[in-house]
Design a protein around this motif. Structure first.
Motif, PDB file in Angstrom:
ATOM      1  N   ILE A   1       0.867  -1.179   0.000  1.00 55.26           N
ATOM      2  CA  ILE A   1       0.000   0.000   0.000  1.00 55.26           C
ATOM      3  C   ILE A   1       0.905   1.230   0.000  1.00 55.26           C
ATOM      4  O   ILE A   1       1.661   1.450   0.951  1.00 55.26           O
ATOM      5  CB  ILE A   1      -0.922   0.046   1.228  1.00 55.26           C
ATOM      6  N   LEU A   2       0.815   2.024  -1.048  1.00 56.39           N
ATOM      7  CA  LEU A   2       1.696   3.180  -1.194  1.00 56.39           C
ATOM      8  C   LEU A   2       0.872   4.459  -1.308  1.00 56.39           C
ATOM      9  O   LEU A   2      -0.360   4.428  -1.441  1.00 56.39           O
ATOM     10  CB  LEU A   2       2.601   2.986  -2.404  1.00 56.39           C
ATOM     11  N   ALA A   3       1.576   5.591  -1.281  1.00 55.39           N
ATOM     12  CA  ALA A   3       0.896   6.880  -1.192  1.00 55.39           C
ATOM     13  C   ALA A   3       0.310   7.347  -2.515  1.00 55.39           C
ATOM     14  O   ALA A   3      -0.631   8.158  -2.533  1.00 55.39           O
ATOM     15  CB  ALA A   3       1.856   7.940  -0.651  1.00 55.39           C
ATOM     16  N   ASP A   4       0.857   6.894  -3.642  1.00 56.78           N
ATOM     17  CA  ASP A   4       0.383   7.370  -4.938  1.00 56.78           C
ATOM     18  C   ASP A   4       0.740   6.354  -6.009  1.00 56.78           C
ATOM     19  O   ASP A   4       1.226   5.262  -5.704  1.00 56.78           O
ATOM     20  CB  ASP A   4       0.985   8.749  -5.269  1.00 56.78           C
ATOM     21  N   GLU A   5       0.491   6.699  -7.259  1.00 59.27           N
ATOM     22  CA  GLU A   5       0.821   5.830  -8.386  1.00 59.27           C
ATOM     23  C   GLU A   5       1.743   6.540  -9.375  1.00 59.27           C
ATOM     24  O   GLU A   5       1.650   6.333 -10.585  1.00 59.27           O
ATOM     25  CB  GLU A   5      -0.452   5.343  -9.086  1.00 59.27           C
ATOM     26  N   LYS A   6       2.624   7.389  -8.865  1.00 56.31           N
ATOM     27  CA  LYS A   6       3.575   8.090  -9.710  1.00 56.31           C
ATOM     28  C   LYS A   6       4.648   7.134 -10.203  1.00 56.31           C
ATOM     29  O   LYS A   6       4.829   6.041  -9.662  1.00 56.31           O
ATOM     30  CB  LYS A   6       4.206   9.252  -8.949  1.00 56.31           C
ATOM     31  N   LYS A   7       5.389   7.559 -11.222  1.00 49.50           N
ATOM     32  CA  LYS A   7       6.380   6.684 -11.826  1.00 49.50           C
ATOM     33  C   LYS A   7       7.481   6.292 -10.842  1.00 49.50           C
ATOM     34  O   LYS A   7       7.949   5.148 -10.834  1.00 49.50           O
ATOM     35  CB  LYS A   7       6.988   7.341 -13.062  1.00 49.50           C
ATOM     36  N   GLU A   8       7.889   7.235  -9.973  1.00 56.44           N
ATOM     37  CA  GLU A   8       8.927   6.912  -8.988  1.00 56.44           C
ATOM     38  C   GLU A   8       8.421   5.862  -7.995  1.00 56.44           C
ATOM     39  O   GLU A   8       9.160   4.950  -7.610  1.00 56.44           O
ATOM     40  CB  GLU A   8       9.350   8.183  -8.241  1.00 56.44           C
ATOM     41  N   THR A   9       7.170   5.990  -7.602  1.00 56.64           N
ATOM     42  CA  THR A   9       6.582   5.025  -6.661  1.00 56.64           C
ATOM     43  C   THR A   9       6.464   3.650  -7.296  1.00 56.64           C
ATOM     44  O   THR A   9       6.786   2.634  -6.668  1.00 56.64           O
ATOM     45  CB  THR A   9       5.194   5.514  -6.215  1.00 56.64           C
ATOM     46  N   ALA A  10       5.990   3.604  -8.551  1.00 55.61           N
ATOM     47  CA  ALA A  10       5.834   2.320  -9.245  1.00 55.61           C
ATOM     48  C   ALA A  10       7.180   1.649  -9.470  1.00 55.61           C
ATOM     49  O   ALA A  10       7.312   0.424  -9.313  1.00 55.61           O
ATOM     50  CB  ALA A  10       5.118   2.538 -10.573  1.00 55.61           C
ATOM     51  N   ALA A  11       8.198   2.434  -9.838  1.00 52.88           N
ATOM     52  CA  ALA A  11       9.524   1.858 -10.077  1.00 52.88           C
ATOM     53  C   ALA A  11      10.121   1.323  -8.777  1.00 52.88           C
ATOM     54  O   ALA A  11      10.747   0.251  -8.760  1.00 52.88           O
ATOM     55  CB  ALA A  11      10.437   2.903 -10.704  1.00 52.88           C
ATOM     56  N   GLY A  12       9.941   2.064  -7.667  1.00 48.45           N
ATOM     57  CA  GLY A  12      10.434   1.572  -6.390  1.00 48.45           C
ATOM     58  C   GLY A  12       9.731   0.300  -5.958  1.00 48.45           C
ATOM     59  O   GLY A  12      10.358  -0.626  -5.420  1.00 48.45           O
ATOM     60  N   PHE A  13       8.404   0.256  -6.176  1.00 51.85           N
ATOM     61  CA  PHE A  13       7.656  -0.963  -5.861  1.00 51.85           C
ATOM     62  C   PHE A  13       8.190  -2.144  -6.653  1.00 51.85           C
ATOM     63  O   PHE A  13       8.359  -3.240  -6.112  1.00 51.85           O
ATOM     64  CB  PHE A  13       6.173  -0.761  -6.170  1.00 51.85           C
ATOM     65  N   TRP A  14       8.470  -1.926  -7.934  1.00 51.63           N
ATOM     66  CA  TRP A  14       8.931  -3.039  -8.757  1.00 51.63           C
ATOM     67  C   TRP A  14      10.264  -3.590  -8.260  1.00 51.63           C
ATOM     68  O   TRP A  14      10.474  -4.801  -8.263  1.00 51.63           O
ATOM     69  CB  TRP A  14       9.052  -2.642 -10.219  1.00 51.63           C
ATOM     70  N   GLN A  15      11.155  -2.738  -7.797  1.00 51.00           N
ATOM     71  CA  GLN A  15      12.433  -3.221  -7.292  1.00 51.00           C
ATOM     72  C   GLN A  15      12.223  -4.170  -6.109  1.00 51.00           C
ATOM     73  O   GLN A  15      12.861  -5.222  -6.017  1.00 51.00           O
ATOM     74  CB  GLN A  15      13.313  -2.039  -6.872  1.00 51.00           C
ATOM     75  N   ARG A  16      11.315  -3.824  -5.222  1.00 51.34           N
ATOM     76  CA  ARG A  16      11.044  -4.683  -4.063  1.00 51.34           C
ATOM     77  C   ARG A  16      10.289  -5.947  -4.470  1.00 51.34           C
ATOM     78  O   ARG A  16      10.541  -7.034  -3.940  1.00 51.34           O
ATOM     79  CB  ARG A  16      10.270  -3.893  -3.006  1.00 51.34           C
TER      80      ARG A  16
END
Length: 330
Positions: free
Chosen positions: A203-218
């Protein structure tokens, strides 16, 4: 079309022919022939009579369909059932209520005409959706984001009633410049393996590109820890997935990025279905009194989903299809 021999039949067509020839051609006594082929005299007599009338061709299985079906639904009404299903996408119960029929009768008509289930059709076109499943874990991962309203302190309207839920929301929300209260949303970022249905969610704060890319790394690290080598990732055409940052995050690991066709979210249906399960069994399954309480319950539910929850499409939990996944019995 030839009919298959009944599973409990003692004689196949070749055995029936041998029995009939013993009685008709070799003139064996009926009881002796029946004893020799281990059937009743009645059965032996029936095949002998069939042989006298039709010859060897009469030894094949005959259709059990009755010559007349006086109680069968008229063809005109059957066509109305099929038309309603094709044009309005109605289920058996609704069609039955509209036409004054039994739902079981409508279901048999739909089955006889090989109409696909509504869950297996495209809502826009009514055409059957072609189902697929990759052969091995990691061949394809589905990734998507679902927006989820936050739970106000004290509980929302689903658990406390609309009036109290509104009061709790006002007490919890922040305020914009125009003085309208805003409770806000959480964003569920999910990656799910096509073959095993193993899922990773945050569960993250937004769906921005930086957030999505960080999620993908994890997420990528999680699947790697389970022994899964990711080859392809399928997403929709959201801005975070069409960014250079997302492209570089996948390309750097040698992963191919595929996108769904525009306005065809069912192409990414496995993650869409997972999000629905997530909402039913976690997000709205309990009377949470705060957003923090709901978020704290997510890891345990996700572990249950991956390791213990029976998945009907794969006849077991996702962990049963992942060889190196640890913690299956925890």
């Amino acid at each position: 079309m030839p009919h298959a021999t009944h599973t409990n039949a003692k004689l196949a067509p070749a055995g029936r022919l041998a029995l009939a020839r013993c009685i008709v051609d070799a003139h064996w006594p009926l009881r002796r022939a029946a004893e020799r082929f281990q059937v009743s005299p009645t059965t032996a007599q029936r095949w002998a009579a069939r042989y006298r009338q039709h010859g060897p061709a009469g030894m094949a299985d005959a259709s059990s369909r009755p010559h007349h079906s006086p109680r069968r639904t008229p063809t005109r009404r059957e066509r109305r059932v099929i038309k309603l299903r094709a044009t309005r996408r109605w289920g058996p119960a609704r069609i039955a209520g509209h036409l004054g029929m039994h739902a079981s009768t409508v279901h048999r008509i739909l089955t006889r005409y090989r109409m696909p289930r509504l869950a297996h059709t495209d809502r826009a076109t009514g055409r059957a959706v072609r189902r697929y499943e990759r052969d091995r874990p990691g061949e394809l991962l589905h990734v998507d984001v679902k927006k989820l309203g936050r739970v106000p302190d004290g509980g929302g309207h689903r658990t406390t009633g609309r009036a109290q839920g509104k009061r709790n929301a006002r007490a919890t929300t922040t305020t914009r410049r125009n003085s309208h209260p805003v409770l806000g949303y959480g964003y569920l970022h999910t990656a799910i393996d096509d073959h095993s249905r193993l899922a990773y969610t945050e569960i993250l704060a937004d769906e921005k590109k930086e957030t999505a890319a960080g999620f993908w790394q994890r997420a990528h690290a999680y699947f790697a820890s389970a022994g899964i080598t990711v080859q392809r990732v399928l997403t929709d055409n959201g801005s975070c997935y069409t960014s250079r940052l997302w492209r570089d995050a996948l390309a750097g690991a040698g992963i191919t990025h595929k996108r769904t066709r525009p306005y065809r979210p069912q192409t990414n249906g496995k993650v869409e279905r997972f999000h629905r399960t997530l909402a039913d069994e976690w997000a709205y399954a309990r009377a949470y009194t705060s957003e923090a309480q709901r978020r704290a319950a997510l890891p345990a539910w996700l572990h249950h989903y991956n390791h213990h929850r029976f998945h009907t499409a794969i006849d077991g939990p996702p962990a049963s299809r992942v060889t190196n996944l640890s913690g299956r019995n925890n």
